[in-house]
Structures are given as structure tokens and as C-alpha cells.
Motif scaffolding. Structure first.
Motif, PDB file in Angstrom:
ATOM      1  N   GLU A 165      25.169  67.504  22.884  1.00  0.00           N
ATOM      2  CA  GLU A 165      25.176  67.606  24.356  1.00  0.00           C
ATOM      3  C   GLU A 165      23.774  67.334  24.911  1.00  0.00           C
ATOM      4  O   GLU A 165      23.603  66.579  25.864  1.00  0.00           O
ATOM      5  CB  GLU A 165      25.645  69.000  24.759  1.00  0.00           C
ATOM      6  N   ARG A 167      22.684  64.182  27.261  1.00  0.00           N
ATOM      7  CA  ARG A 167      21.973  64.303  28.549  1.00  0.00           C
ATOM      8  C   ARG A 167      20.795  63.323  28.583  1.00  0.00           C
ATOM      9  O   ARG A 167      20.568  62.637  29.568  1.00  0.00           O
ATOM     10  CB  ARG A 167      21.410  65.718  28.726  1.00  0.00           C
ATOM     11  N   GLU A 200      32.678  66.347  28.969  1.00  0.00           N
ATOM     12  CA  GLU A 200      33.570  67.078  29.883  1.00  0.00           C
ATOM     13  C   GLU A 200      33.201  68.555  29.936  1.00  0.00           C
ATOM     14  O   GLU A 200      33.136  69.155  31.004  1.00  0.00           O
ATOM     15  CB  GLU A 200      35.031  66.906  29.438  1.00  0.00           C
ATOM     16  N   GLU A 201      32.946  69.119  28.761  1.00  0.00           N
ATOM     17  CA  GLU A 201      32.599  70.541  28.728  1.00  0.00           C
ATOM     18  C   GLU A 201      31.253  70.803  29.369  1.00  0.00           C
ATOM     19  O   GLU A 201      31.050  71.836  30.004  1.00  0.00           O
ATOM     20  CB  GLU A 201      32.559  71.026  27.284  1.00  0.00           C
ATOM     21  N   GLY A 212      29.880  69.218  31.754  1.00  0.00           N
ATOM     22  CA  GLY A 212      29.813  68.828  33.167  1.00  0.00           C
ATOM     23  C   GLY A 212      29.093  67.494  33.373  1.00  0.00           C
ATOM     24  O   GLY A 212      28.553  67.237  34.456  1.00  0.00           O
ATOM     25  N   LEU A 213      29.076  66.662  32.329  1.00  0.00           N
ATOM     26  CA  LEU A 213      28.374  65.379  32.445  1.00  0.00           C
ATOM     27  C   LEU A 213      29.336  64.218  32.702  1.00  0.00           C
ATOM     28  O   LEU A 213      28.900  63.096  32.965  1.00  0.00           O
ATOM     29  CB  LEU A 213      27.605  65.079  31.149  1.00  0.00           C
ATOM     30  N   SER A 234      31.414  63.424  35.065  1.00  0.00           N
ATOM     31  CA  SER A 234      31.473  62.764  36.374  1.00  0.00           C
ATOM     32  C   SER A 234      30.367  61.722  36.487  1.00  0.00           C
ATOM     33  O   SER A 234      30.585  60.616  36.978  1.00  0.00           O
ATOM     34  CB  SER A 234      31.338  63.777  37.499  1.00  0.00           C
ATOM     35  N   GLN A 235      29.200  62.105  35.987  1.00  0.00           N
ATOM     36  CA  GLN A 235      28.049  61.202  36.025  1.00  0.00           C
ATOM     37  C   GLN A 235      28.333  59.948  35.183  1.00  0.00           C
ATOM     38  O   GLN A 235      28.129  58.814  35.639  1.00  0.00           O
ATOM     39  CB  GLN A 235      26.869  61.962  35.442  1.00  0.00           C
ATOM     40  N   ILE A 290      38.739  65.697  34.626  1.00  0.00           N
ATOM     41  CA  ILE A 290      37.731  66.421  35.427  1.00  0.00           C
ATOM     42  C   ILE A 290      37.303  65.579  36.626  1.00  0.00           C
ATOM     43  O   ILE A 290      37.159  66.084  37.741  1.00  0.00           O
ATOM     44  CB  ILE A 290      36.537  66.821  34.549  1.00  0.00           C
ATOM     45  N   GLN A 291      37.134  64.265  36.380  1.00  0.00           N
ATOM     46  CA  GLN A 291      36.803  63.370  37.507  1.00  0.00           C
ATOM     47  C   GLN A 291      37.948  63.381  38.515  1.00  0.00           C
ATOM     48  O   GLN A 291      37.753  63.384  39.719  1.00  0.00           O
ATOM     49  CB  GLN A 291      36.648  61.933  37.010  1.00  0.00           C
ATOM     50  N   ASN A 308      38.202  66.071  41.077  1.00  0.00           N
ATOM     51  CA  ASN A 308      37.181  66.117  42.127  1.00  0.00           C
ATOM     52  C   ASN A 308      37.718  65.467  43.415  1.00  0.00           C
ATOM     53  O   ASN A 308      38.060  64.283  43.423  1.00  0.00           O
ATOM     54  CB  ASN A 308      35.944  65.364  41.629  1.00  0.00           C
ATOM     55  N   SER A 318      45.204  70.202  34.387  1.00  0.00           N
ATOM     56  CA  SER A 318      43.991  70.892  34.848  1.00  0.00           C
ATOM     57  C   SER A 318      44.299  71.743  36.071  1.00  0.00           C
ATOM     58  O   SER A 318      45.012  71.320  36.970  1.00  0.00           O
ATOM     59  CB  SER A 318      42.859  69.913  35.126  1.00  0.00           C
TER      60      SER A 318
END
Ligand code: C2E
Ligand code: MG
Ligand code: MG
Length: 881
Positions: free
Chosen positions: A523, A527, A577-578, A580-581, A583-584, A613-614, A617, A649
Motif C-alpha cells: 500500500e 501510494r 480499494e481498501e 482509499g486510493l 478513486s485517484q 468504490i468509484q 461516489n 456496496s
């Protein structure tokens, strides 16, 4: 009572001379006198005005004579005055006058009195020829009095002035009778005293009446208070025996007042079951014997039903300081106690299932582990997560979801029996604590039993529902000796169980920690890669089965780790996904794909994978819209690939999201169909343009005995019925490709048509090969096909057609150049002037067809022959020599 109060205020002592004097002196004024005095008082301004008029009239000798005769005598004057007073008493009682009488405020009174007294004094000096000094004296008496009245509003001063003014002419007219002035003044004093007595009596009476009324009111209020159950009262004598107790209180404890009166006060308080005095009894007994006040002591009442009181009491003493007993109040605490108990229960139990909640489970786990005592207890923790619960909740509604959770709770409780405690942590998460079980074999059996029990179908509101459950197990003290460690490790085990395919159990193992640690490191690296541009995308062609034309490309993100090399998106996308990356990453992939697709042929689509997850949003449609606008590609060239995960979800309004995306004009594809729950209602509700059949159904479908082909066929029929396209994913071999084609899939994606490549390669391929793809790969049961670009002649009857071979194997070839050939048509293929083979058309699509040779051929011979220029149909079958 209000009437009494106001009349007392309005009552003003006044003066009817020589009236009721004797009675006044006897101490108590009769009612008529009080009324008369009150009336005069009320009519005070009129009195003054009338007097003024009379004096004015008397000032005119003619009128004076007419009124009083030739001799103006004090007697006559007083008579007139007396009559006037009488008239004032009587006249206001006449109804018509009452209606007409103006309401004059006291402040009007002051100038009238002033004027009246002034004129009076002047008349005294002129009409009665009294010495000027006397008039001045009168003036000096009247004037300050009037001023005092105007300042202080003192009604007694007013009465005194009236008195003095009335008597004064008598004194001044007959100076020789001055000795009489003393008894007259005495009489006036008596009169004044009588008036004051009347007033005092009246006030006393009023006061007593007020007291009585207040007492009655207080009694009524107390009765209301008692009856409303808000509180009751009690009283004891010196020896602590009950002398008074509210009836409602008596009724509460199911006794009669007679039974309680005379009983010791402590008999009202509940006893210990053993018969010993309770703590509360002892406390109250102490206060009673010490004769000290107590307040808000919570006690249990001596009643059959559970009843709680708050007792207050204080000692009562006589005016001589003698102790008389106790008096106090009782407030009912029962409802409050019950609601407190309910609140406490709710704080520990889950209201839906009745199981222990998270707080209670934490406390129990701590207790099982030895709590703060430091003793390490043996205990096992099961963490459970229901599979597919979200889908049930979403599709069948929350009431069904709730009913399902209740049934799951019952099954879990049954499965563990009374050896363990089951709790619900929230949502579809449950926990089981088993104290003192360490045999892993037993635990595994229990986990099996739980999974089996929970996975049995449920019938809710007449509908059958099936869900599953995954279980993570951690055993103390091996997997943790404190609550947090054990819970975290059970959680890791649950994660593994879910990752391994759900519906299974896993014991915690140390490697899980290593895995978690590995994930954490990845992870971090991810990043870093995102921020330093370490990701790139590749495109894999999606080919139209019938024409082999490239309909579009699927965008696949790639990450080459500096140390580990290429890392599969199947590994790093879940981490993204876990963490929170996603979406980016997703936003960047979408933007890159659209910008690259701008340079592709107009009708070539670009597909982009969208994480659930996207999708959850709410701003996702706006993002898509902006990206499309920025790149300038037409919305129908963009295909968003969504997995069934979006339906699972929490908190996603999937329907609204679908509607917004469709409104933008983009296409939607359901990715990996068949791997998830494949609930058909998704297809009914969501406006998909395409279903992507998962590779697992395609792979090996061509192998004999595989049922995958039948599944693919069923999916294709379903999609056709719903007017959706199909893409078979992961076709690797020619056999698979052909099977897919024969099953009617509209599109194919797989290594057979090409692996994912960088955009530069895509562009180069477009330039070299155009928009058609060429299948290449192994044929599982036959020789490999060779790609070929060779001109041939197709001979059919007397006709000859130009065509090209695109690929060839010993048994057949794909031929391009003749459109819409009916399957089964037999041709002669002329590879060269002297090499011809008979071949039958197996399939045809557009200008391509698959041909099967009547007999296998030697591929080397095809290569060695010079390409054909002209062939004359011989009508016979030519074979190589
Ligand atoms: P997917 O969307 O189902 O993508 C197809 C996967 O199948 C790709 O794997 C592709 O390389 C692989 N594939 C295609 N044809 C064949 C074949 O003939 N044989 C075999 N063995 N594999 C084939 P890849 O690139 O490893 O991607 C795996 C998954 O990662 C994708 O499955 C997709 O779910 C996810 N993924 C990839 N890129 C993205 C992305 O940009 N965003 C998101 N959210 N997910 C992505
Ligand atoms: Mg995909
Ligand atoms: Mg897929």
C-alpha cells in the motif's frame, strides 16, 4: 376571593356625620355602614363637586336666600350637607345612575379637593364673615393636606381633611361655643377611630376569608397531585406510627388505610427476602429515631409488584419546640427505574436480534480473558460475516433483511447451544465467544456446523432466501491474550476466509500477519507509485466475433514495482480499494484512456474498469462527463465495466447512478459475469449494454465433457433476450474462439486476439493491420493455425472469385473476400495453378468465412507453390501432385 380583595382595596373610610356612631364605637361596624362608607368613598369626587356647586350657589345672596331663607345658619348649612351625603349614599344604588356614573380616577380627585377646599375657605370668610386669619388658618390646614394626598395618595388623610372641613364652619360660625369644640373634636376623633376599626375589621375578615380560600385551594392542589400519582404524603406520631397516608399510596401497595394507620412507618418499606432489615430500612429507621430530616431516599415499597419510591421527611415540632412526629412526601420512582433498567438493557443488547451487542461482547470477552485481574483465560473468538446479505437487503427490502438477521441469530444460538455466547456487532457481523475451548478439531466442527446451519435456505414472507457465512477464528491464549489482539487476529482470519472464496472458516495463523504486513507495505509503495507516475495502462483488443473487427480495447492498469517487478492489478486493486486510493487511480485511468482513444479510429471504443468504490461516489457521473468533455470523445465510445460488487456496496443508490451514467450516453458492461452472485435481477434493473462472460467459463469450454459451453450458451441467450451484447473473456485458443463463435457470443477478448499492449503498440497495429484482428494461438486438438496473407481463387461451378487466406492449418482456413456465403457451400480453393483443394464453408460472417478442407493438406506445399494468378475452372478436383 378576587371580589373580596378588590372591595377591600376600594373601601375608603369616609364621613357621614353622626351616622351609626354608637355601633361604630361598639367595635364592629354593621354591614350597611361599611357599604355606605365604601359608597361615599367611591363617590368622593361627586361629593366634592356637589359641595362646590352648593357653595357657589350659596355665594349668590339671591340663591342663598331662596335656598336657606334670610338667615344663613350653620344648622341649615349642615342640614344641606347631611342631605347631600344621604343623597350620595342612596343615589348610586339607583340602577340608572350606576350606568351613567363616570369612572373618575383618583388623580382627578386632587384638583377637585383643592378647588373645593379653597372655595370653602373663601366662603367661610365671606358668607359667614369669619375673620380672615381663621380662613387663612383653614387654608393652611386644608392646603398641605391636599398636597399630602396628591403626593402620598393617603386615603386616611383624605378622610381627615373631609372631617376637618365639615366641622370647621361650625367652629368658626360660633366662636362663643368654642368650648364645645373640644368634645366635638373628641367626637371627630371617635368617628375616625370607628372608621379605622371598621376598616381593620374588614381587613381581618378579608384576611381570614383569604386564608380559608388558600387552604381550600392548597387542599385541592394536593389532592390533584396525589391522584395524578406524582407524589403522596405521610405523617407519623411521636412514636413513628403512621397517622396519615395518602389513599393512592395505600392503593399502590394493595392495602387499606385502616390497615396502615397505626402501623410503624417502616412497615411501608420492602423487606429483605430473608426477613432482615434492608439497608434502606436501617437508614430511615436511623433518621426517625434521631429525629433528623431526610430527603430523596430511594426505597423499595412493601408491595407485591415491584414498586420504587423516593422518600423525604422532616420532624414536626410544636410552637413550644415539642416533637410531634414526622411528616413527609413520597415520589414514585417505579417508571423511572424501569426505564433506566430498559436503557441499561438496550445499552448491552441488540434490539433487533436480542443478542448481546458489541459493548456487551467486548465486556464478556474481557471477562473470559481474565479481565483486569491479569489471569489469562482460555477462550475462543469466532468472527462471522454473512455473505450476500447486502444483496438480500437491497433487493428484498430492509424488513426482509431484518427478519433474516433475526433468523440467523436464532440459528447461531441453536448451533452453539449454551456453551457459548452469540452477539451481533452490527450490520451482518456476528461474534461468538466460547470460554475454555481449545481443541481445534472441535472448533472446526463447530465452525462447519455454523456455516452449514446459516447456509440453509430461509423462508421469509413466502420467499426463499439463501445466504452464506464466513468465519474467522482466534484462540486465546495462543492467538492473543488481550481483547484487542484476539479480535484483530480473528478479523485477519475472517479476511482470509472471505478472500479464499467465502462460506468457509479459517483459523488465525501467524502468516496472516505477514500477509497483512505485506499488504501494508504494498500500500505504501502504491501510494508512492501513484504520486511519482509509476502506473501505466495497457489496452487489450475486444473483437467482434463475426467480422474479427476490433470493436474496442479494454484499458488495464499496470504497475511495475521497482523491486518486485510487474504486480497484477488483481493484487493491487483490492489494496487500493481498501486504502482509499482507487478513486485517484480510477480517475487517472479514465482520463488516460479517453485521451488515448482520441487517436484511434472513430468507431473504436474504449472500455474502462470501474471499482464499486468509484461507483458509490455520487460525483462519479460528473467526473465522467468532464473527462469526456476534456478529451472530446463521443460518450458512446466509452464503455464502463462494472462488476456485481456495485450491487453489494452499502449506501450506493445504484439505480440513480445507472440512470445518470446512461443519461450521459456512455455504455455499461457487466464485467466478470458468472463469478459473483449472478443474480438475474441485476440484469433486469440495470441498463447494461453488454455482459462480459468471465474467463472461467470460456477457459476449457472446448475441452470434451466441459459444461462451460452450455453455461456460455445460456448466458448468450439471456443477453440476446435482453438485447445486450456479450463478450467472452479470456479466449486463448482457436478452439475456444471457434466454440465461442458457434455459441453466438457477439464479442471475444483474449490472448487469442492479443495481449494487453501499450498505446504505442495499438497505434502501430492500427497503422499496419488496420482495424481487423487476427486470431493466433494454439488449437488444442489440432495443429497451430498459421497466419497467412495469400491470394487465392475460389471456384464454384463456372464461377471464379478472388479471395485471400488469413490463416490456415492442415484442416482448414479462414478466407476473406466473399460475403454472405451460406454454410455448407463447397468450393475449390486454388492456391496456385496446379494446387487445388476442395473445401466446405463452415461459417460466414461479413466477407470472411471459415473453410474446412475435405482432406488435410501439407502446409509446406502451400508455401512452396507460387501464388495464383489465373485459374480456369476444370470442374474437377485438383490435388497436389
Ligand atoms: P478484467 O476487467 O476482467 O480484465 C480482464 C483480465 O483478464 C485482465 O487481467 C487481462 O489481462 C486478463 N486476460 C485477458 N485475456 C486473457 C486471456 O486470454 N487469458 C488470461 N489468462 N487472461 C486474460 P489483468 O490485467 O491482470 O486485470 C485483472 C483485473 O484487474 C481486471 O479484470 C480488472 O477487474 C482489474 N483491473 C485492471 N485494470 C483496472 C483498472 O484500471 N481499474 C479497476 N478498477 N480494475 C482494474
Ligand atoms: Mg474488465
Ligand atoms: Mg472481466
Amino acid at each position: 376571593m378576587r371580589a373580596l380583595q378588590s372591595s377591600s382595596r376600594e373601601t375608603t373610610p369616609s364621613l357621614p356625620v353622626a351616622m351609626g356612631l354608637a355601633e361604630a364605637c361598639s367595635g364592629r361596624a354593621p354591614a350597611w355602614l361599611v357599604r355606605a362608607l365604601s359608597t361615599i368613598s367611591m363617590m368622593w369626587p361627586l361629593v366634592v363637586m356637589a359641595r362646590l356647586c352648593i357653595f357657589l350657589a350659596l355665594g349668590d345672596p339671591a340663591i342663598g336666600r331662596w335656598l336657606l331663607g334670610d338667615t344663613l345658619s350653620v344648622g341649615a348649612f349642615l342640614t344641606v350637607q347631611f342631605c347631600l351625603d344621604m343623597a350620595i349614599i342612596v343615589v348610586p344604588r339607583v340602577g340608572s345612575f350606576q350606568r351613567l356614573a363616570p369612572h373618575i380616577q383618583l388623580r382627578w380627585l386632587v384638583p377637585f379637593i383643592f378647588a373645593s377646599a379653597s372655595v370653602y375657605a373663601l366662603l367661610c370668610s365671606s358668607v359667614f364673615a369669619v375673620a380672615g386669619s381663621a380662613a387663612s388658618l383653614l387654608f393652611a390646614v386644608v392646603m398641605p393636606s391636599v398636597v399630602a394626598v396628591s403626593i402620598f395618595g393617603a386615603q386616611r388623610i383624605l378622610g381627615f381633611v373631609y372631617c376637618a372641613a365639615t366641622l370647621s364652619p361650625f367652629l368658626f360660625e360660633m366662636p362663643d361655643t368654642l368650648p364645645l369644640a373640644v368634645p366635638v373634636a373628641g367626637l371627630a376623633g371617635l368617628l375616625l377611630a370607628a372608621i379605622m376599626q371598621v376598616r381593620a375589621d374588614q381587613d381581618n375578615l378579608q384576611h381570614r376569608q383569604d386564608n380559608v380560600m388558600r387552604g381550600e385551594q392548597a387542599l385541592e392542589l394536593l389532592t390533584d397531585f396525589e391522584e395524578a400519582g406524582q407524589g403522596w404524603f405521610w405523617e407519623t406520631d411521636r412514636s413513628g406510627r403512621v397517622t396519615y397516608v395518602s389513599e393512592t399510596l395505600v392503593a399502590r401497595i394493595g392495602k387499606t388505610t385502616q390497615e396502615l394507620l397505626g402501623q410503624p412507618f417502616l412497615a411501608l418499606i420492602g423487606q429483605d427476602p430473608s426477613g432482615k432489615a434492608t439497608e434502606e430500612q436501617r437508614t430511615i429507621g436511623f433518621h426517625l429515631s434521631a429525629r433528623t430530616a431526610f430527603a430523596d431516599l430511594a426505597v423499595r415499597a412493601a408491595s407485591q409488584e415491584e414498586c420504587w419510591w423516593s422518600l423525604s421527611g422532616r420532624p414536626v415540632v410544636s410552637e413550644f419546640g415539642q416533637f410531634l412526629g414526622f411528616r413527609g412526601s413520597v415520589a414514585d420512582l417505579t417508571a423511572m427505574r424501569k426505564s433506566q433498567a430498559e436503557v441499561a438493557r438496550l445499552a448491552r443488547f441488540d434490539s433487533l436480534t436480542g443478542l448481546a451487542n458489541r459493548v456487551q461482547m467486548q465486556a464478556m470477552l474481557e471477562q473470559a480473558l481474565g479481565g483486569s485481574s491479569g489471569h489469562q483465560g482460555d477462550c475462543t473468538l469466532f468472527l462471522l460475516d454473512l455473505d450476500r446479505f447486502k444483496a438480500v437487503n437491497d433487493t428484498m427490502g430492509h424488513p426482509v433483511g431484518d427478519a433474516l438477521l433475526r433468523q440467523v441469530a436464532q440459528r447461531l444460538t441453536r448451533a452453539v447451544g449454551n456453551v457459548a455466547t452469540v452477539g451481533r456487532l452490527g450490520g451482518d457481523e456476528f461474534q461468538i465467544i466460547l470460554p475454555a475451548i481449545v481443541d481445534r478439531g472441535e472448533l472446526a466442527k463447530l465452525a462447519e456446523r455454523i456455516i452449514h446451519g446459516v447456509s440453509q435456505p430461509y423462508v421469509i414472507e413466502g420467499t426463499q432466501v439463501v445466504i452464506g457465512v464466513s468465519v474467522g477464528i482466534a484462540v486465546a491464549p495462543f492467538d492473543g491474550i488481550d481483547r484487542d489482539t484476539l479480535t484483530r487476529n480473528a478479523d485477519l482470519a475472517l479476511y482470509e476466509a472471505k478472500d479464499a472464496g467465502r462460506g468457509i472458516w479459517r483459523f488465525y495463523a501467524k502468516e496472516m500477519h505477514a500477509d497483512a504486513e505485506d499488504r501494508r507495505r504494498l500500500e505504501q509503495d502504491l501510494r508512492h507509485a501513484i504520486s511519482t507516475g509509476g502506473l501505466h495502462v495497457e489496452y487489450q483488443p475486444v473483437v467482434t466475433t463475426a467480422t474479427e473487427k476490433i470493436s474496442g480495447f479494454e484499458t488495464l492498469v499496470r504497475w511495475t514495482h521497482p523491486e518486485r517487478g510487474p504486480i497484477s492489478p488483481s493484487l493491487f486493486i483490492p489494496i487500493a480499494e481498501e486504502a482509499g486510493l482507487i478513486s485517484q487511480i480510477g480517475e487517472w485511468v479514465l482520463r488516460t484512456a479517453c485521451l488515448d482513444a482520441v487517436h484511434w479510429p472513430e468507431d473504436t471504443r474504449v472500455a474502462v474498469n470501474v471499482s464499486p468504490i468509484q461507483f458509490a461516489n455520487p460525483i462519479f457521473p460528473t467526473l465522467v462527463m468532464h473527462t469526456l468533455a476534456k478529451s472530446g470523445i463521443s460518450p458512446d465510445r466509452l464503455e464502463l465495466e462494472i462488476t456485481e460488487g456495485v450491487f453489494l456496496s452499502e449506501g450506493t443508490n445504484t439505480e440513480a447512478m445507472f440512470a445518470q451514467l446512461k443519461a450521459l450516453g456512455v455504455r455499461l458492461a457487466l464485467d466478470d459475469f458468472g463469478t459473483g452472485y449472478s443474480a438475474l435481477h441485476y440484469l433486469r434493473t440495470a441498463p447494461f449494454d453488454k455482459i462480459k462472460i468471465d474467463q472461467s467459463f470460456v477457459r476449457g469450454a472446448a475441452i470434451k465433457g466441459s459444461r462451460n459451453g452450455a453455461i456460455v450458451k445460456a448466458i448468450v441467450s439471456l443477453a440476446e433476450a435482453l438485447q445486450m451484447e456479450t463478450t467472452a473473456e479470456g479466449a486463448e485458443t482457436i478452439d475456444e474462439l471457434e466454440l465461442i463463435r458457434s455459441l453466438g457470443c457477439s464479442h471475444v477478448q483474449g490472448f487469442v486476439y492479443g495481449r494487453p499492449v501499450a498505446n504505442e503498440v495499438v497505434m502501430a497495429n492500427f497503422a499496419e493491420q488496420g482495424v481487423y484482428a487476427e486470431a493466433s494461438g494454439f488449437k488444442t486438438s489440432r495443429e497451430k493455425r498459421r497466419t497467412m496473407f495469400r491470394s487465392i481463387k475460389l471456384l464454384h461451378g463456372a464461377n471464379s472469385y478472388d479471395a485471400r487466406i488469413r490463416n490456415i492449418s492442415t484442416g482448414g482456413a479462414m478466407v476473406e473476400g466473399l460475403a454472405d456465403v451460406p454454410a455448407g457451400t463447397v468450393f475449390q480453393i486454388a492456391f496456385s495453378a496446379n494446387f487445388m483443394v476442395e473445401a466446405r464453408c463452415r461459417w460466414s460472417s461479413g466477407d470472411r468465412m471459415g473453410m474446412e478442407f475435405a482432406e488435410p493438406i501439407e502446409l509446406e506445399q502451400v508455401n512452396s507453390e507460387a501464388p495464383i494468378k489465373e485459374v480456369v475452372s476444370t470442374g474437377i478436383r485438383h490435388r497436389a501432385a
